[in-house]
Design a protein around this motif. Structure first.
Motif, mmCIF file in Angstrom:
data_model
loop_
_atom_site.group_PDB
_atom_site.id
_atom_site.type_symbol
_atom_site.label_atom_id
_atom_site.label_comp_id
_atom_site.label_asym_id
_atom_site.label_seq_id
_atom_site.Cartn_x
_atom_site.Cartn_y
_atom_site.Cartn_z
ATOM 1 N N PHE A 266 1.064 -1.383 0.128
ATOM 2 C CA PHE A 266 -0.155 0.080 -0.129
ATOM 3 C C PHE A 266 0.884 1.369 -0.076
ATOM 4 N N ASN A 267 1.023 2.033 -1.119
ATOM 5 C CA ASN A 267 0.380 1.629 -2.474
ATOM 6 C C ASN A 267 1.128 1.597 -3.460
ATOM 7 N N SER A 274 -1.586 0.157 -11.919
ATOM 8 C CA SER A 274 -2.512 1.172 -12.313
ATOM 9 C C SER A 274 -1.386 2.034 -13.350
ATOM 10 N N GLY A 275 -0.178 1.958 -13.244
ATOM 11 C CA GLY A 275 0.618 2.742 -13.822
ATOM 12 C C GLY A 275 1.142 1.915 -15.239
ATOM 13 N N GLY A 276 0.721 0.703 -15.384
ATOM 14 C CA GLY A 276 0.742 -0.049 -16.483
ATOM 15 C C GLY A 276 2.294 -0.714 -16.431
ATOM 16 N N LYS A 277 2.881 -0.877 -15.081
ATOM 17 C CA LYS A 277 4.074 -1.561 -15.212
ATOM 18 C C LYS A 277 4.029 -3.108 -14.680
ATOM 19 N N THR A 288 -9.684 0.438 -0.728
ATOM 20 C CA THR A 288 -8.356 0.952 -1.821
ATOM 21 C C THR A 288 -8.018 0.076 -2.867
ATOM 22 N N ALA A 289 -7.164 0.249 -3.823
ATOM 23 C CA ALA A 289 -6.806 -0.852 -4.618
ATOM 24 C C ALA A 289 -8.008 -1.342 -5.409
ATOM 25 N N HIS A 290 -8.953 -0.847 -5.586
ATOM 26 C CA HIS A 290 -10.299 -1.368 -6.011
ATOM 27 C C HIS A 290 -10.567 -1.055 -7.678
ATOM 28 N N TRP A 291 -11.702 -1.544 -8.081
ATOM 29 C CA TRP A 291 -12.286 -1.589 -9.318
ATOM 30 C C TRP A 291 -12.093 -0.078 -9.848
#
Length: 428
Positions: A266-267, A274-277, A288-291
């Motif tokens: 976290f996080n 989410s950053g495409g890595k 948090t860290a949800h859809w």
């Protein structure tokens, strides 16, 4: 047109037709439930601990909870103390031991609450009228007593990035359904892209609990799964050792980002996804860290997939249960504490939070207005959902699992030794 979806599917798919119809949950504890209070007649203070409001929707939800409580008790001053989450249970434990703890405190469902029930006040009868309205109760129950009411549902879904799947030559509309297919997908992602297969942050040792709960329904038979939840675990059984072995093997096979053991979950790890890595991540359904959070970065590329089949005779299920809830610590403030708990499941507050904050809430009468595909798919499979495996463990065993998970990830302990230590922890 947006499709309306709701958490009602946890109980029955037919309940999706229901809509929010008022705030029955804010009935005072001394009302029809027979709790013994007299809403509005008390004065004084109520000290509430939580780990803060991380964003504007969470703060708005807290404000609505406070307003609902103030309607019942306008002369009671509520003191909300927000503690840092990484130190929360340590600080709470010290305060409770010294007798200086709060009247009411926020808990994660499962281990964190159940390991402390000796210090909590049962509220079984006072919340009995909410049983049919809310889903997720088992995470807040122990030895036949109820200690809190679930506010939203928390689970460990697997999210993936459709664009990265396409770049790797994979079909984003047909995600892996077996372990062999998942292994092949990770090999393609590693060879055809410059990102990791899964994002992982294991600095806190949490990765292995996400792994076991996230993939568990494809590893354990339904009978083994239920026995685990019921406390009848065999750490040295074939399938339990297999779960530990797969965790270690995925690291050896290079599924994760470099430095996973020094990356915060976290996080930082979720930011990698989410950053495409990273192509995939075992994330959360709420909090948090949800859809909804991932959708803000990935949009239509955000997808959800079920756990994969590892062994024959298993039944795949989304791992999800009651997420967080407040429990009463101070017996002398029980009636006020119960009304605080009831205010946290106020229908309107939860309905607003489900839309603004991306929560899959516990109230089965609420529908969520969203067109996010991953959320829709998760709700569709909620009728067959199963509780999280790791939350059935004691606090001591869970802490040990975290440490061993870090060691297994880098080969500092064998699977046999880890299984032996975990078995001894539960026997002792």
């Amino acid at each position: 047109m947006k499709r309306l979806i709701g958490s009602a599917a946890v109980v029955t798919a037919a309940a999706l037709a229901l809509t929010g119809c008022g705030g029955a949950s804010t009935t005072p504890s001394g009302g029809a439930t027979g709790g013994g209070g007299g809403g509005g007649s008390e004065s004084g203070t109520l000290t509430v601990w939580n780990w803060g409001s991380a964003d504007a929707p969470a703060q708005a939800y807290q404000d609505q909870v406070l307003a609902a409580f103030n309607e019942l008790h306008p002369d009671v001053e509520v003191e909300i103390v927000s503690q840092p989450f990484d130190q929360y249970y340590t600080l709470l434990g010290s305060a409770m031991e010294s007798g200086s703890g709060p009247d009411v405190a926020l808990f994660n469902g499962g281990t964190q609450l159940k390991s402390r029930v000796d210090s909590l006040v049962p509220v079984t009868e006072e919340l009995a009228d909410l049983q049919d309205q809310l889903a997720g109760w088992p995470a807040f129950e122990a030895d036949g007593e109820t200690y809190s009411a679930p506010t939203f549902l928390q689970g460990f879904p697997i999210y993936y990035n459709a664009a990265i799947f396409e770049e790797a030559g994979l079909d984003p509309e047909a995600p892996p359904t077996t372990w062999d297919e998942l292994d092949a997908a990770c090999e393609a992602i590693k060879s055809e892209t410059d990102v990791s297969c899964f994002a992982l942050g294991n600095k806190e040792g949490l990765g292995i609990e996400f792994f076991i709960s996230g993939f568990g329904s494809g590893i354990f038979t339904p009978e083994e799964y239920d026995a685990w939840i019921d406390g009848e675990r065999d750490w040295e059984s074939e399938h339990t050792k297999q779960a530990l072995e797969l965790w270690a093997q995925t690291s050896e096979d290079g599924w994760y980002n470099e430095g996973a053991n020094s990356t915060a979950m976290f996080n930082d790890s979720f930011d990698l996804f989410s950053g495409g890595k990273a192509a995939m991540v075992i994330g959360l359904t709420s909090g948090t860290a949800h859809w909804k959070q991932f959708d803000e970065f990935l949009g239509d590329d955000l997808r959800f997939m079920m756990p994969v089949t590892v062994n024959e005779g298993t039944e795949l299920a989304l791992p999800i249960e009651g997420g967080i809830g407040y429990a009463v610590i101070n017996e002398e403030k029980k009636e006020l504490g119960v009304d605080w708990i009831r205010s946290t499941v106020d229908t309107q507050a939860l309905a607003d939070y489900s839309v603004a904050g991306g929560q899959i809430v516990s109230d089965t009468s609420i529908e969520i207005d969203t067109d996010i595909q991953s959320a829709q798919q998760m709700v569709e499979v909620l009728p067959t959902a199963k509780p999280l495996l790791h939350t059935a463990l004691s606090g001591e065993t869970l802490d040990l699992l975290h440490r061993l998970g870090q060691q297994l990830l880098i080969g500092e302990v064998t699977v046999d030794d880890a299984a032996s230590q975990l078995a001894a922890s539960e026997q002792g």
